[in-house]
Design an enzyme around this catalytic site. Structure first.
Site, PDB file in Angstrom:
ATOM      1  N   GLU A   1       0.752   3.997   1.788  1.00 25.05           N
ATOM      2  CA  GLU A   1       1.183   4.454   3.115  1.00 25.05           C
ATOM      3  C   GLU A   1       2.341   3.591   3.616  1.00 25.05           C
ATOM      4  OE1 GLU A   1      -1.836   3.448   2.007  1.00 25.05           O
ATOM      5  OE2 GLU A   1      -3.416   4.100   3.388  1.00 25.05           O
TER       6      GLU A   1
ATOM      7  N   CYS B   1      -6.305   1.686   5.303  1.00 19.02           N
ATOM      8  CA  CYS B   1      -6.861   0.417   5.771  1.00 19.02           C
ATOM      9  C   CYS B   1      -6.309   0.144   7.168  1.00 19.02           C
ATOM     10  CB  CYS B   1      -6.490  -0.707   4.806  1.00 19.02           C
ATOM     11  SG  CYS B   1      -4.755  -1.219   4.906  1.00 19.02           S
TER      12      CYS B   1
ATOM     13  N   CYS C   1      -2.393  -0.357   7.373  1.00 22.09           N
ATOM     14  CA  CYS C   1      -1.664   0.911   7.271  1.00 22.09           C
ATOM     15  C   CYS C   1      -1.885   1.764   8.512  1.00 22.09           C
ATOM     16  CB  CYS C   1      -2.100   1.676   6.024  1.00 22.09           C
ATOM     17  SG  CYS C   1      -1.568   0.882   4.500  1.00 22.09           S
TER      18      CYS C   1
ATOM     19  N   HIS D   1       0.822  -1.210   0.000  1.00 28.15           N
ATOM     20  CA  HIS D   1       0.000   0.000   0.000  1.00 28.15           C
ATOM     21  C   HIS D   1       0.865   1.274   0.000  1.00 28.15           C
ATOM     22  CE1 HIS D   1      -3.990  -1.963   1.517  1.00 28.15           C
ATOM     23  NE2 HIS D   1      -3.564  -2.432   0.361  1.00 28.15           N
TER      24      HIS D   1
END
Ligand SMILES: [Zn+2]
Ligand SMILES: [Zn+2]
Length: 145
Positions: free
Chosen positions: A79, A105, A108, A77
Site C-alpha cells: 500500500e 496494517c 498503511c 508495504h
C-alpha cells in the site's frame, strides 16, 4: 461470467502480489479512481536495496509475530509503495479506492487516510485492531470480500 469492478480489481492485486520478495507474506495493492488504475504496489525492499529474499529478513530471524515490529524489515508495504508511486508521478489519490490482498496494517492505514483514500477493499485478515479502529474513526468505507 463477467466480474464486478471490485472482483476485477481484486483479481489484479492477486497477480501483482506475485512480484513480492517478502519471505513471510506476499501482498499486492492498487489505487483506483473512476475505474482507472492510478498506481500499483507490492511489498519488497526500497529501490536500489537488496531484497529480504537475498539477504534474509530480520523479522523472520527473530521470529517476530505477524503484525509487529514492521520497522525491522527492509521491505516497504504494498500500500505504501502504491501511494509513493502515485506521489512520484504527481498523481492525486484523493477520493480513490485502495484494493489490497490483506487488511492494511496501522502504518498503511494512516498513510491511506491522509492520502485521501476513501474506500478500502481487501480479502485477508491481519492482526492489527488499531488499524481497523482508525479507518473506521476516519470514516473510510471498508469492504472485506
Ligand atoms: Zn523482510
Ligand atoms: Zn502496511
Amino acid at each position: 461470467m463477467r466480474p464486478s469492478w471490485d472482483e476485477y480489481f481484486m483479481q489484479i492485486v492477486d497477480l501483482i502480489k506475485t512480484r513480492s520478495t517478502c519471505l513471510r507474506r506476499q501482498v499486492g495493492a492498487i489505487i483506483v479512481k473512476d475505474k482507472r488504475i492510478l498506481a500499483t504496489g507490492y511489498n519488497g525492499a526500497p529501490v536500489g536495496c537488496r531484497h529480504c529474499s537475498e539477504v534474509g529478513c530480520l523479522r523472520e530471524k527473530l521470529n517476530i509475530p505477524s503484525g509487529q515490529r514492521h520497522e525491522l524489515c527492509r521491505a516497504i508495504h504494498a500500500e505504501q509503495n502504491a501511494i509513493v508511486q502515485a506521489a512520484c508521478s504527481g498523481t492525486s489519490v484523493n477520493g480513490a479506492t485502495l484494493y489490497v490482498t490483506t487488511q492494511p496494517c496501522v502504518l498503511c492505514a494512516k498513510l491511506a487516510i491522509n492520502a485521501g483514500i476513501t474506500r478500502i477493499v481487501f480479502n485477508g485478515d491481519y492482526p492489527d485492531e488499531l488499524s481497523m479502529a482508525l479507518l473506521e474513526e476516519a470514516g473510510l468505507e471498508i469492504v472485506k470480500v
